[in-house]
Design an enzyme around this catalytic site. Structure first.
Site, PDB file in Angstrom:
ATOM      1  N   GLU A  55      -6.701   4.979   7.732  1.00 16.67           N
ATOM      2  CA  GLU A  55      -6.425   6.381   7.408  1.00 16.67           C
ATOM      3  C   GLU A  55      -7.632   7.024   6.721  1.00 16.67           C
ATOM      4  OE1 GLU A  55      -2.700   5.687   5.419  1.00 16.67           O
ATOM      5  OE2 GLU A  55      -1.812   5.173   7.354  1.00 16.67           O
ATOM      6  N   GLY A  68       2.795  -1.069   4.289  1.00 18.70           N
ATOM      7  CA  GLY A  68       2.844   0.346   3.917  1.00 18.70           C
ATOM      8  C   GLY A  68       4.273   0.780   3.649  1.00 18.70           C
ATOM      9  N   GLY A  69       4.879   1.432   4.635  1.00 20.80           N
ATOM     10  CA  GLY A  69       6.203   2.043   4.479  1.00 20.80           C
ATOM     11  C   GLY A  69       7.236   1.168   3.785  1.00 20.80           C
ATOM     12  N   SER A 128       3.221  -2.004  10.413  1.00 14.18           N
ATOM     13  CA  SER A 128       4.662  -2.053  10.704  1.00 14.18           C
ATOM     14  C   SER A 128       5.315  -3.394  10.356  1.00 14.18           C
ATOM     15  CB  SER A 128       4.926  -1.681  12.170  1.00 14.18           C
ATOM     16  OG  SER A 128       4.539  -0.345  12.399  1.00 14.18           O
ATOM     17  N   GLU A 147      -5.603  -4.748  10.571  1.00 12.83           N
ATOM     18  CA  GLU A 147      -4.598  -3.702  10.763  1.00 12.83           C
ATOM     19  C   GLU A 147      -4.908  -2.937  12.047  1.00 12.83           C
ATOM     20  OE1 GLU A 147      -2.505  -2.670   6.864  1.00 12.83           O
ATOM     21  OE2 GLU A 147      -4.218  -1.339   7.067  1.00 12.83           O
ATOM     22  N   GLY A 170       2.278   2.358  10.784  1.00 13.11           N
ATOM     23  CA  GLY A 170       3.249   3.442  10.655  1.00 13.11           C
ATOM     24  C   GLY A 170       3.945   3.817  11.955  1.00 13.11           C
ATOM     25  N   HIS A 218      -9.489   1.421   4.812  1.00 12.52           N
ATOM     26  CA  HIS A 218      -8.213   1.606   5.516  1.00 12.52           C
ATOM     27  C   HIS A 218      -8.408   2.599   6.669  1.00 12.52           C
ATOM     28  CE1 HIS A 218      -4.124   2.771   6.405  1.00 12.52           C
ATOM     29  NE2 HIS A 218      -3.747   1.635   5.820  1.00 12.52           N
ATOM     30  N   ASN A 259       0.873  -1.176   0.000  1.00 12.87           N
ATOM     31  CA  ASN A 259       0.000   0.000   0.000  1.00 12.87           C
ATOM     32  C   ASN A 259       0.911   1.227   0.000  1.00 12.87           C
ATOM     33  OD1 ASN A 259      -1.799   2.049   0.506  1.00 12.87           O
ATOM     34  ND2 ASN A 259      -2.269   1.409   2.616  1.00 12.87           N
ATOM     35  N   TRP A 260       1.013   1.848  -1.160  1.00 16.32           N
ATOM     36  CA  TRP A 260       1.951   2.968  -1.283  1.00 16.32           C
ATOM     37  C   TRP A 260       1.427   4.259  -0.659  1.00 16.32           C
ATOM     38  CZ3 TRP A 260       4.210   2.662  -6.975  1.00 16.32           C
ATOM     39  CH2 TRP A 260       5.121   1.587  -7.022  1.00 16.32           C
ATOM     40  N   LYS A 261       0.149   4.298  -0.335  1.00 14.37           N
ATOM     41  CA  LYS A 261      -0.450   5.513   0.234  1.00 14.37           C
ATOM     42  C   LYS A 261      -0.167   6.708  -0.696  1.00 14.37           C
ATOM     43  CE  LYS A 261      -0.058   3.321   4.677  1.00 14.37           C
ATOM     44  NZ  LYS A 261       0.025   3.429   6.137  1.00 14.37           N
TER      45      LYS A 261
END
Ligand code: PGA
Length: 254
Positions: free
Chosen positions: A96, A233-234, A212, A166, A172, A94, A10-12
């Site tokens: 966010e 993600g990251g 994470s 999640e 994150g 998600h 997930n590149w956001k």
């Protein structure tokens, strides 16, 4: 039961078309050397970078969708439009989006239904906040979010949807859930899926862990029976680390 794993990036709000093109070209090249057997790989970039992904050896996912097909909905993108681009998966709900963009359980449900109608596979995100876990109500929160997302939803095949657990406190933050915390929650989710879809289908829907995940903690997580992959993600922005996660999973004995 051993299900095919999913590793989804997930590149956001990261990587525009040029960067996406370079990354996906390199990813395809390096995947071509590996012949993956156990893993479905998905990259979910921002909308504008979708056409730049040269999906060769991996699938393309979107990060969101709107539930109407067309009309006066400024700024939105429909499932039909994603389908036209070759999108196979779409992240829905998600945390966010729930936190910053007013996503609700109701809109998650509308999006899941709209995607399934167009044969795009939703990846439904659920997970508790830190205060829910501290209060001991995390299983109830997850059960409720999932039940709401699946209201009136039917599927033909277990691969048609995936669920991503999640925990909000793990996204994150570097505070990954322990493998046992994740496994306990995945068992609760599994039971809900079996109740909703019946044992045969519910036992074969893939449940991913997200929050994470990195190339070091993946091993402990993926050891657990009910963890069928990861939403990352990251670390998915870093090609070497992302590939290292895929390699850990592929080389597992099954
Ligand atoms: P993270 O994000 O891996 O950066 O924690 C996971 C996610 O939000 O899907």
């Amino acid at each position: 039961m051993k299900l095919k794993y999913i590793i989804a990036g997930n590149w956001k709000l990261n990587k525009g078309p040029a960067e996406a093109k370079a990354f996906s070209g390199e990813l395809s090249k390096r995947l071509a050397k590996t012949s993956l057997k156990n893993t479905d790989i998905i990259i979910a970039p921002p909308f504008v970078s979708l056409p730049a992904l040269m999906a060769n050896g991996f699938s393309i996912g979107a990060q969101d969708v709107y539930w109407e097909d067309k009309g006066a909905f400024t700024g939105e993108v429909s499932a039909a439009m994603l389908k036209e681009l070759g999108v196979e998966y779409c992240i829905v709900g998600h945390s966010e989006r729930r936190q910053f963009f007013n996503e609700t359980d109701r809109t998650v449900n509308l999006k899941v239904s709209a995607l399934l109608k167009k044969n795009i596979r939703p990846i439904i995100c659920i997970g508790e906040r830190l205060e829910d876990r501290k209060a001991g109500v995390m299983y109830n929160v997850a059960r409720f979010q999932l039940a709401a997302a699946l209201f009136d939803v039917e599927i033909k095949d277990p691969v048609d949807i995936a669920v991503a657990y999640e925990p909000v406190w793990a996204i994150g933050t570097g505070n990954v859930a322990t493998p046992q915390q994740a496994e306990d929650m995945h068992e609760v989710i599994r039971q809900s899926l079996e109740k909703h879809f019946g044992i045969d289908t519910g036992s074969r829907i893939r449940i991913l862990y997200g929050g994470s995940v990195n190339e070091e903690n993946i091993e402990g997580l993926i050891d657990k029976d009910q963890i069928n992959g990861a939403l990352i993600g990251g670390v998915s922005l870093d090609l070497d680390k992302f590939l290292s996660i895929i390699n850990h999973i592929e080389k597992r004995e099954r």
